[in-house]
Structures are given as C-alpha cells and as structure tokens.
Write a protein that holds these residues in place. Structure first.
Motif, PDB file in Angstrom:
ATOM      1  N   LYS A  39      -3.172   9.143 -12.034  1.00  0.00           N
ATOM      2  CA  LYS A  39      -2.409   8.578 -10.920  1.00  0.00           C
ATOM      3  C   LYS A  39      -2.419   9.527  -9.732  1.00  0.00           C
ATOM      4  N   ASP A  40      -2.500   8.944  -8.544  1.00  0.00           N
ATOM      5  CA  ASP A  40      -2.446   9.714  -7.318  1.00  0.00           C
ATOM      6  C   ASP A  40      -1.646   8.905  -6.308  1.00  0.00           C
ATOM      7  N   GLN A  41      -0.382   9.200  -6.193  1.00  0.00           N
ATOM      8  CA  GLN A  41       0.535   8.509  -5.280  1.00  0.00           C
ATOM      9  C   GLN A  41       0.549   7.020  -5.607  1.00  0.00           C
ATOM     10  N   ARG A  42       0.072   6.170  -4.700  1.00  0.00           N
ATOM     11  CA  ARG A  42       0.161   4.721  -4.945  1.00  0.00           C
ATOM     12  C   ARG A  42      -1.020   4.177  -5.735  1.00  0.00           C
ATOM     13  N   THR A  99      -0.239   0.176  -5.851  1.00  0.00           N
ATOM     14  CA  THR A  99       1.137  -0.312  -5.705  1.00  0.00           C
ATOM     15  C   THR A  99       1.576  -0.205  -4.248  1.00  0.00           C
ATOM     16  N   GLU A 100       2.604  -0.984  -3.920  1.00  0.00           N
ATOM     17  CA  GLU A 100       3.174  -0.960  -2.564  1.00  0.00           C
ATOM     18  C   GLU A 100       2.073  -1.046  -1.510  1.00  0.00           C
ATOM     19  N   ASP A 152      -4.740  -0.694   3.473  1.00  0.00           N
ATOM     20  CA  ASP A 152      -5.465  -0.717   2.204  1.00  0.00           C
ATOM     21  C   ASP A 152      -6.568  -1.781   2.219  1.00  0.00           C
TER      22      ASP A 152
END
Lengths: 117, 108
Positions: B58-61, B78-79, B84
C-alpha cells in the motif's frame, strides 16, 4: 539528464522510407528497453540492452527493425522500408540496474509517434 | 510466452469512490508485477509494484494485492480524485509484458 528523452517527438514517413528514432536514457542507467504502443493498446516489448549488449531482441516484429546502443548510453531504433502497420508510438525506458537484479521501476520517455502514410 | 489479461477496459467512478482494476497472468514463474499510469501524450509512469514474496502493498490511496496461486493481481485506488483519470496498465515479468489497459474516468 533528469529523465528519458526521445526524439523526434513526432515523425511522418512515407511508406518505404527509412526512419531512425533516438533515445537518451537517464545518465548511468544500465538497462534500456524499447516498446511499441499501437493506438488503444498496451506497450509491447521490442528489445532490451544491458549497457551496449543487446540481450533480447525477441520482440522485434521483422528484420526491418534494428536497434543499437554502441556506447552503452544513447540508443537508436531504426526501421527500414516503413509500412503502414509500423504506425505507433515507440517508447524507450531505462533503469539503473541490469535485468538480472529482478524487476524494478523503469522510467519511460514520452515516446515518438510514428505515422506512415 | 507470458500473457496478461486486464479488465475492465473502461471504468467510470464518482469522485471519492473506490476503483479496482484486475489482471491475470499466465507464466507461473513471473515474480514482478508493476502498475503504470499513462496520461495523454506521455509515457507510462510507475505508480506501484509488488513482488511475488509479498501479498499486498500500500502507498497512500493506492494498494496492490497479489494472489500467486490464482495468478491474479489487482490495483485498488481509494478516495478517487479527478486527477486520477488516466489509462492504467498492469504488467508482469522483468521485461514488462503489459495488459491492454483500463481507462479510468473520475467524475467530480
């Protein structure tokens, strides 16, 4: 340099013409790759250099495609007698280590868009 | 040789929602699985990668999961934010065999 530089940015060639595409990798990077990306598709592997040695050219689509990296830095992809199906974006990528070090982050250039008319 | 399948080919989400892109690969010897983001007129940019000795990263979002038994790996964002929006490619092996790409659109 700060990134991988490719030139020209765009190239229009008449069918049958020879073209040469240049890649300046990040200084000191051992590995250099060429990929071909057709419109709407993922990049497809063409060839790989470790320093000046071309270790894998299994992706070159025909003997009209030739790549070199004579001094282990700048690389040139040459296409002889271009055909319409050669129209694509040609991407170059480099990485600090050799491929034997295992998968690693490769830095891509912005590519050369070749259009054969 | 290695073959990588990717789906969906297009994905539209509302800002703030999550997005998931899935890939399958054929070569059981593959041990490197990166994800690249490509914006219009630019080369692919590495956003996250995972090796076969790890199941999740995982790296932030952004997160990537790997199921070596099933030969599946997935990208989770996510978010989501409008920036993006791009085409995302999965890949496998050291010389990068790419999937066919997913065009992600995030609507504000």
């Amino acid at each position: 340099g700060a990134g991988v530089s490719q030139s020209p940015r765009y190239k229009v060639a008449k069918r049958g013409q020879d073209v040469a595409l240049r890649c300046d990798p990040i200084s000191g990077h051992v590995s250099l790759f060429w990929y071909q990306q057709a419109l709407g598709q993922g990049p497809e592997f063409l060839t790989y250099f470790q320093n000046e040695a071309q270790l894998d050219k299994s992706g070159l689509p025909s003997d009209r495609f030739f790549a070199e990296r004579p001094e282990g830095s700048v690389s040139t992809l040459k296409i002889q007698r271009t055909q319409q199906e050669d129209s694509a974006v040609y991407l170059c990528a480099s990485s600090l280590l050799g491929i034997s070090a295992g998968g690693q982050g490769y830095t891509f250039g912005s590519g050369t868009r070749l259009t054969v008319v | 040789g290695e073959n990588v399948e990717q789906h969906p080919s297009t994905l539209s989400v509302q800002e703030g929602d999550s997005a998931v892109i899935k890939c399958t690969y054929s070569d059981s010897a593959s041990n490197y699985f990166p994800w690249y983001k490509q914006e219009l007129g630019k080369g692919p940019q590495l956003i996250i990668d995972i090796r076969s000795n790890v199941g999740e990263k995982k790296d932030q979002r952004i997160a990537v999961t790997l199921n070596k038994t099933a030969k599946h790996f997935s990208l989770h964002i996510t978010e989501t934010q409008p920036e993006d929006s791009a085409v995302y490619f999965c890949a496998s092996t050291d010389k990068l065999i790419f999937g066919t790409g997913t065009r992600l659109q995030v609507f504000p």
